[in-house]
Design an enzyme around this catalytic site. Structure first.
Site: not given
Length: 392
Positions: A183, A349, A342, A323, A320, A339, A267
């Site tokens: 990332d 990052d 959860c 989950c 997340c 989150c 990406e």
């Protein structure tokens, strides 16, 4: 596989004179051909291709005011027209902007194919030059390889480089069972799915004060004077120092990543659109994400690694990793978040790098899509557009 080897060389006075004239003629032919193609389109809606510009070059050589074009090798002139054709092809395909005119103070380049140079006893003899180029061989060329193309480049700071393109067999690296997701960012250049962060060196920031000082000196010099020429060269040297440091850092980083991992997932960023934000443009350019991904691409091809690019719209930061819940909004100033479903606490990052790796492996194994459907709760909370009714 084709691979280029770049060397610095220090031409003699005679060689420098010939090479500067060659680059000047290449620049003139390129600019005249660009002007002719532009005029033909705007006045007659006519497309001029490489064949027509090559015929124009033959006519230009017969003119009295352009007879100096015959004093240099014709190969670099033809190669310049081919480069112009390629630039227009990229423009028509939407990959680049309209071609620009070349400027003298930016340096120059000339490309010599096999018809315009001689390779003898490990030395390069260019057309119109009687002596071999005094190249500093910092590394040897692969055995039993001869260059197919030689590109001579003069940088704005006065340095000369020769790039030799050869066909060679590159040894593949041994197979590895490691995979990694990357990332990219500004504070940290990359965050990996292994939990590591590589700090951004920020090369521009390191030399920003020096660049500002030499640019102020340049602005006070009279246009056309020798002192202004010297001041411009000083500015170019500072820019070259930034570029060299940035490329050296990226080469070391990408080589390490390729050697250690069999699969690398990144990406597919739209950097051209991202730099339209003037608050982030300088930082994005300094981070040089495009060069990072470009180096990973060709090094993975060389050494038998796999580079996977996932969709730029994949919500890697908002999802997340525990989950799969997707947060509706997450501003850039939020670097850690919890989150709501959860309760897992995430580093923004590192979590994004984990999600990028998972999406990339899904694409590699089963060809799954990496742009998941929006959740029903997000769709329900979305505001309807003006003039349109929201569907029940």
């Amino acid at each position: 596989m084709q691979k280029a080897f770049k060397y610095r060389f220090y031409p003699t006075t005679e060689q420098e004179s010939i090479l500067r004239r060659t680059m000047g003629c290449c620049r003139l032919v390129y600019n005249k051909a660009l002007a002719e193609r532009t005029e033909a389109w705007y006045q007659r809606q006519e497309r001029v291709d490489y064949v027509k510009t090559s015929s124009m070059l033959t006519q230009w050589k017969k003119q009295e005011d352009l007879d100096f074009l015959n004093e240099v090798s014709s190969v670099p002139l033809q190669q310049g027209l081919r480069h112009l054709q390629k630039a227009f092809g990229n423009f028509w395909a939407g990959r680049a902007k309209y071609p620009n005119f070349k400027k003298k103070h930016s340096g120059g380049s000339a490309e010599f194919t096999k018809a315009a140079f001689r390779w003898k006893d490990g030395q390069v003899f260019l057309a119109k030059c009687t002596q071999a180029l005094p190249i500093r061989w910092s590394r040897d060329l692969p055995e039993d390889c001869e260059p197919s193309t030689i590109t001579i480049k003069l940088e704005a700071n006065g340095r000369w480089f020769a790039s030799l393109l050869v066909d060679t067999n590159i040894a593949q690296l041994p197979k590895s069972d490691k995979s990694i997701g990357l990332d990219v960012g500004i504070t940290s250049l990359i965050a990996t799915s292994n939990g590591d962060k590589i700090a951004n060196p920020k090369h521009f920031k390191q030399l920003r004060k020096k660049l500002k000082r030499v640019q102020n000196v340049l602005s006070r010099k009279q246009k056309g004077s020798n002192n202004r020429y010297k001041a411009r060269a000083q500015v170019a040297r500072v820019h070259a120092a930034m570029t060299d440091a940035r490329k050296d850092f990226l080469h070391k980083l990408t080589t390490q990543l390729v050697r250690e991992n069999q699969t690398i997932v990144v990406e597919d960023l739209a950097i051209t659109n991202m730099v339209k934000n003037h608050k982030l443009a300088l930082a994005v350019f300094d981070a040089s994400w495009g060069e990072l991904i470009c180096q990973l691409a060709y090094k993975c091809e060389w050494y038998g690694r796999e580079l996977i690019k996932i969709d730029r719209w994949f919500p890697s930061s908002k999802r997340c990793g525990n989950c799969g819940h997707i947060v509706y909004k997450m501003p850039l100033n939020i670097r850690e978040w919890e989150c709501p479903k959860c309760g897992t606490n995430h580093d923004r990052d590192i979590n994004a790098a984990h999600n990028i790796l998972a999406a990339g492996l899904a694409v590699s194994v089963c060809g799954a899509t990496v742009r998941p459907e929006q959740s029903k709760s997000v769709k329900a909370g979305a505001k309807p557009r003006k003039g349109k009714k929201q569907k029940p």
